[in-house]
Design an enzyme around this catalytic site. Structure first.
Site, short mmCIF file in Angstrom:
data_model
loop_
_atom_site.label_atom_id
_atom_site.label_comp_id
_atom_site.label_asym_id
_atom_site.label_seq_id
_atom_site.Cartn_x
_atom_site.Cartn_y
_atom_site.Cartn_z
N VAL A 82 0.76 -5.57 15.56
CA VAL A 82 1.70 -6.50 14.91
C VAL A 82 2.75 -6.95 15.93
O VAL A 82 3.40 -6.12 16.58
CB VAL A 82 2.38 -5.83 13.70
CG1 VAL A 82 3.38 -6.79 13.06
CG2 VAL A 82 1.34 -5.37 12.69
N VAL A 84 5.49 -10.58 17.01
CA VAL A 84 5.96 -11.97 16.86
C VAL A 84 6.62 -12.36 18.18
O VAL A 84 7.40 -11.60 18.74
CB VAL A 84 6.96 -12.12 15.70
CG1 VAL A 84 7.50 -13.56 15.65
CG2 VAL A 84 6.31 -11.76 14.37
N ARG A 90 12.68 -14.85 13.18
CA ARG A 90 13.50 -15.31 12.05
C ARG A 90 12.96 -16.59 11.42
O ARG A 90 13.70 -17.39 10.89
CB ARG A 90 14.96 -15.55 12.49
CG ARG A 90 15.61 -14.35 13.19
CD ARG A 90 15.78 -13.18 12.22
NE ARG A 90 16.51 -12.09 12.87
CZ ARG A 90 15.92 -11.05 13.48
NH1 ARG A 90 14.58 -10.97 13.51
NH2 ARG A 90 16.64 -10.10 14.03
N ARG A 91 11.65 -16.74 11.48
CA ARG A 91 11.02 -17.91 10.84
C ARG A 91 10.06 -17.49 9.72
O ARG A 91 9.31 -18.32 9.21
CB ARG A 91 10.27 -18.75 11.87
CG ARG A 91 11.13 -19.29 12.99
CD ARG A 91 10.36 -20.31 13.81
NE ARG A 91 11.06 -20.69 15.04
CZ ARG A 91 10.63 -21.62 15.88
NH1 ARG A 91 9.51 -22.27 15.62
NH2 ARG A 91 11.30 -21.90 16.98
N GLY A 92 10.05 -16.21 9.39
CA GLY A 92 9.18 -15.74 8.32
C GLY A 92 7.76 -15.45 8.73
O GLY A 92 6.90 -15.23 7.86
N LEU A 94 6.44 -12.80 10.44
CA LEU A 94 6.05 -11.43 10.13
C LEU A 94 5.81 -11.27 8.63
O LEU A 94 4.80 -10.70 8.20
CB LEU A 94 7.10 -10.44 10.61
CG LEU A 94 6.85 -8.97 10.23
CD1 LEU A 94 5.54 -8.48 10.84
CD2 LEU A 94 8.01 -8.10 10.67
N THR A 95 6.72 -11.79 7.82
CA THR A 95 6.56 -11.67 6.37
C THR A 95 5.28 -12.35 5.90
O THR A 95 4.56 -11.82 5.05
CB THR A 95 7.78 -12.28 5.66
OG1 THR A 95 8.95 -11.55 6.04
CG2 THR A 95 7.62 -12.22 4.14
N TYR A 123 9.32 -1.71 8.53
CA TYR A 123 8.25 -1.73 7.53
C TYR A 123 8.64 -1.26 6.14
O TYR A 123 7.88 -1.42 5.20
CB TYR A 123 7.05 -0.95 8.05
CG TYR A 123 6.42 -1.62 9.25
CD1 TYR A 123 5.57 -2.71 9.08
CD2 TYR A 123 6.72 -1.22 10.54
CE1 TYR A 123 5.02 -3.37 10.17
CE2 TYR A 123 6.18 -1.87 11.64
CZ TYR A 123 5.33 -2.94 11.45
OH TYR A 123 4.80 -3.59 12.53
N PHE A 409 -3.12 3.85 16.85
CA PHE A 409 -4.09 2.76 16.77
C PHE A 409 -3.37 1.42 16.79
O PHE A 409 -3.86 0.42 16.43
CB PHE A 409 -4.97 2.92 15.51
CG PHE A 409 -4.21 3.19 14.25
CD1 PHE A 409 -3.70 2.16 13.50
CD2 PHE A 409 -3.99 4.49 13.82
CE1 PHE A 409 -2.99 2.41 12.33
CE2 PHE A 409 -3.30 4.75 12.64
CZ PHE A 409 -2.79 3.72 11.90
#
Length: 409
Positions: A82, A84, A90-92, A94-95, A123, A409
């Protein structure tokens, strides 16, 4: 926002993985590491966020099977890779990746998601709770004595080349998996991970070495380790760095640890990821000189509350109505009646009055049996709504052994 979120195409892997490397410090991995992770990556379970032809976000999951309390080994998504790009924070992004990933896991029927967090504070807002602690230790083997149980001298030790002993080591590991919640079955290809040995990752230590424990011609334990030589004016002060270890009985376990304890020209044994209830802690003469540190390990998320709670057993009988809050996966929100014991469990939606109230994050933390519900309640994270329900549920959710995720992992 102009980014496009899509499933990874195999031909995009190098670009996608390059973004991940950049996010983790931009230190290129060795060719051996890159080759292994490319082979293990499941493109159909991986997501990329793209701004034109530039990859600006990555996320994936491995199709693992994980041991849960009671000994069942159930499908579990190993959330991984994971990142970004710093230009697109701050642009969404990850969400949106977490949203898509959990939706996809629900569609495929996987009720659990597991990760090891580089930054733990990320998380929780996506419903992951710290469920499996790990232990680190730096043992002064020149000052700490090891007392071994009867039968240890009956175990034969044999050195072997790691790649030649891999099949025997994996057979021991496979027998251990059902006995400890959090352990992961090795799917084809994953047996290569413990053998990964690029010189850039040795930190001045030797190539990987392997010692096998045998009884009656059968391998009953193994240890993979390195030795880092060091000297001072008083003499040799080398360090043994333990990688992976497993044993099927106390005598084999003790024989391996005695071996690691007494390797020539060393005076320190370093362990970086071991179970919190590691037995050697009861064999040492001075635990203070072992510099034991417990820290977070595996983070767990219940993708489907009902299916996840039915997948494990409970060490004492339980009949409790849980009121679960889950803003990120609203299909889990509501009341669930859990009934079960050592033989199995049932968990169904209900309109009955709740006995305990908690979020899915706390449920994930308690799921593997290593974090007591009573402890979470003392922190204000679980509310008891019926007297006696908390103690009953906390006992039932427990595990006789500490949960542990054996590798990253």
């Amino acid at each position: 926002m102009t980014t496009e979120l899509r499933v990874l195409r195999p031909e995009e892997w190098a670009t996608w993985y390059g973004q991940l490397e950049f996010a983790f410090g931009d230190v290129p991995e060795s060719p051996e590491e890159r080759e292994l992770w490319e082979a293990l990556t499941e493109p159909e379970r991986s997501l990329g966020a793209w701004d034109g032809d530039v990859c600006v976000g990555t996320a994936g999951s491995f199709s693992f099977r994980m041991a849960v309390p009671g000994g069942a080994v159930v499908p579990t998504a190993g959330v991984t890779m994971v990142s970004v790009a710093p230009t697109h924070r701050r642009r969404g992004i990850l969400t949106s990746m977490m949203r898509r990933q959990l939706d996809d896991l629900r569609a495929t029927g996987e009720s659990l998601a597991l990760l090891t967090a580089t930054e733990p504070d990320i998380y929780g807002r996506f419903g992951y709770g710290m469920a499996a602690p790990r232990m680190r230790a730096e043992i002064d083997t020149s000052r700490v004595r090891l007392s071994v149980p009867e039968g240890t001298d009956d175990v034969r030790l044999r050195l072997a080349r790691p790649e030649e002993a891999a099949k025997e080591c994996e057979a021991v590991y496979a027998r251990l998996v059902p006995g400890r919640p959090g352990m992961l079955e090795r799917r084809p290809g994953w047996e290569r991970l413990p053998l990964l040995d690029p010189p850039s990752e040795r930190g001045g230590a030797s190539p990987l070495a392997c010692v096998l424990a045998e009884r009656g011609g059968e391998v009953v334990g193994f240890a993979l380790y390195r030795v880092r030589p060091d000297w001072d004016p008083e003499g040799a002060r080398g360090t043994v760095v333990l990688g992976h270890e497993g044993a099927l009985d106390p005598a084999a376990y003790a024989a391996l640890w005695r071996y690691l304890w007494n390797i020539d020209l060393t005076s320190r044994l370093v362990l970086s990821n071991r179970p919190a209830d590691e037995p050697w802690q009861h064999l040492v003469s001075d635990i203070r000189r072992c510099r034991v540190v417990h820290r977070d390990g595996g983070y767990l998320r219940l993708v489907d509350v009902g299916a996840a709670l039915e997948a494990r057993t409970y060490q004492t009988p339980v009949d409790v109505v849980l009121e679960v809050a889950d803003d990120f996966c609203p299909w889990n929100a509501g009341r669930w009646r859990l009934t079960g014991d050592t033989g199995g469990a049932q968990c169904v939606g209900t309109t009955d009055a709740p006995d305990l109230a908690l979020s899915v994050r706390e449920l994930g933390a308690a799921y593997l049996g290593g974090v007591p519900l009573v402890s979470l309640a003392a922190a204000g994270r679980v509310r008891e709504l019926r007297e006696g329900a908390l103690a009953q549920a906390s006992r039932a959710f427990g595990s006789p052994v500490a949960p542990w995720v054996p590798h990253g992992f």
